[in-house]
Scaffold this motif. Structure first.
Motif, PDB file in Angstrom:
ATOM      1  N   LYS A  40       0.860  -1.178   0.000  1.00 39.34           N
ATOM      2  CA  LYS A  40       0.000   0.000   0.000  1.00 39.34           C
ATOM      3  C   LYS A  40       0.893   1.224   0.000  1.00 39.34           C
ATOM      4  N   VAL A  41       0.414   2.306  -0.603  1.00 45.39           N
ATOM      5  CA  VAL A  41       1.132   3.573  -0.618  1.00 45.39           C
ATOM      6  C   VAL A  41       0.222   4.610   0.024  1.00 45.39           C
ATOM      7  N   VAL A  42       0.766   5.326   1.019  1.00 49.10           N
ATOM      8  CA  VAL A  42       0.010   6.402   1.655  1.00 49.10           C
ATOM      9  C   VAL A  42       0.716   7.717   1.371  1.00 49.10           C
ATOM     10  N   GLN A  58      -6.125   3.145   3.834  1.00 44.71           N
ATOM     11  CA  GLN A  58      -5.171   2.277   3.127  1.00 44.71           C
ATOM     12  C   GLN A  58      -4.483   1.327   4.111  1.00 44.71           C
ATOM     13  N   LEU A  59      -4.083   1.863   5.255  1.00 41.01           N
ATOM     14  CA  LEU A  59      -3.409   1.038   6.261  1.00 41.01           C
ATOM     15  C   LEU A  59      -4.363   0.025   6.889  1.00 41.01           C
ATOM     16  N   ASP A  60      -5.632   0.393   7.037  1.00 42.10           N
ATOM     17  CA  ASP A  60      -6.623  -0.558   7.541  1.00 42.10           C
ATOM     18  C   ASP A  60      -6.776  -1.734   6.576  1.00 42.10           C
ATOM     19  N   GLN A  61      -6.756  -1.445   5.274  1.00 44.14           N
ATOM     20  CA  GLN A  61      -6.841  -2.520   4.272  1.00 44.14           C
ATOM     21  C   GLN A  61      -5.615  -3.429   4.363  1.00 44.14           C
ATOM     22  N   SER A 144       5.065  -2.324   2.556  1.00 44.50           N
ATOM     23  CA  SER A 144       5.048  -3.632   1.901  1.00 44.50           C
ATOM     24  C   SER A 144       5.211  -4.731   2.924  1.00 44.50           C
ATOM     25  N   ALA A 145       4.546  -5.860   2.674  1.00 41.94           N
ATOM     26  CA  ALA A 145       4.673  -7.023   3.546  1.00 41.94           C
ATOM     27  C   ALA A 145       5.295  -8.161   2.754  1.00 41.94           C
ATOM     28  N   TYR A 146       6.297  -8.791   3.360  1.00 48.80           N
ATOM     29  CA  TYR A 146       7.050  -9.873   2.727  1.00 48.80           C
ATOM     30  C   TYR A 146       7.061 -11.092   3.619  1.00 48.80           C
TER      31      TYR A 146
END
Length: 148
Positions: A40-42, A58-61, A144-146
């Motif tokens: 996500k980009v905020v 966006q962060l909630d998503q 980003s999540a990895y």
């Protein structure tokens, strides 16, 4: 449609995360050579590091997808536009990344899972060759999540 999309992304993350190919460590301070499982980009206002309502959404998503996957590594990379002093922009980009980290930790993500990195105005600039019209794109944090 939004609920189905979120469910599909969550199921995909669950499946991919369980796969051994996603077992390598991630260093957020360097460009990551593998695709993020979710990103996500905020965006931020000029000189601001506080999260807008849209940024929180966006962060909630993102949270909906990563919650329940405690070993996903999260990188929050803060950036700034090219207005003003470069040293001040580095500090601002770090504050932006830290505000994202703070928001996610308040939602229940462990602090140790989230690395914050600042790029100032030097990395991934959308407005490097142009004037002010593209600078809003540079005032951002890429989250980003990895899989590790």
């Amino acid at each position: 449609m939004k609920i189905k999309t979120t469910a599909l992304i969550t199921a995909t993350v669950s499946f991919l995360f369980a796969h051994p190919a996603f077992a390598s460590p991630v260093d957020c301070s360097q460009p990551v050579d593998k695709a993020a499982l979710v990103k996500k980009v905020v965006y931020f206002g000029v000189g601001k590091s506080g999260l807008s309502t849209e940024a929180k959404q966006q962060l909630d998503q993102l949270f909906e997808v990563i919650d329940g996957h405690p070993s996903l590594k999260i990188c929050a990379v803060g950036q700034a536009d090219k207005q003003g002093n470069p040293a001040a922009n580095e500090k601002l980009s770090l504050k932006r990344a830290e505000s994202v980290k703070s928001y996610l930790t308040k939602k229940g993500i462990a602090k140790k899972r989230i690395d914050t990195v600042f790029r100032g105005e030097a990395y991934g600039s959308a407005s490097f060759w142009s004037e002010t019209e593209d600078q809003a794109q540079d005032r951002r944090v890429e989250v980003s999540a990895y899989g590790e």
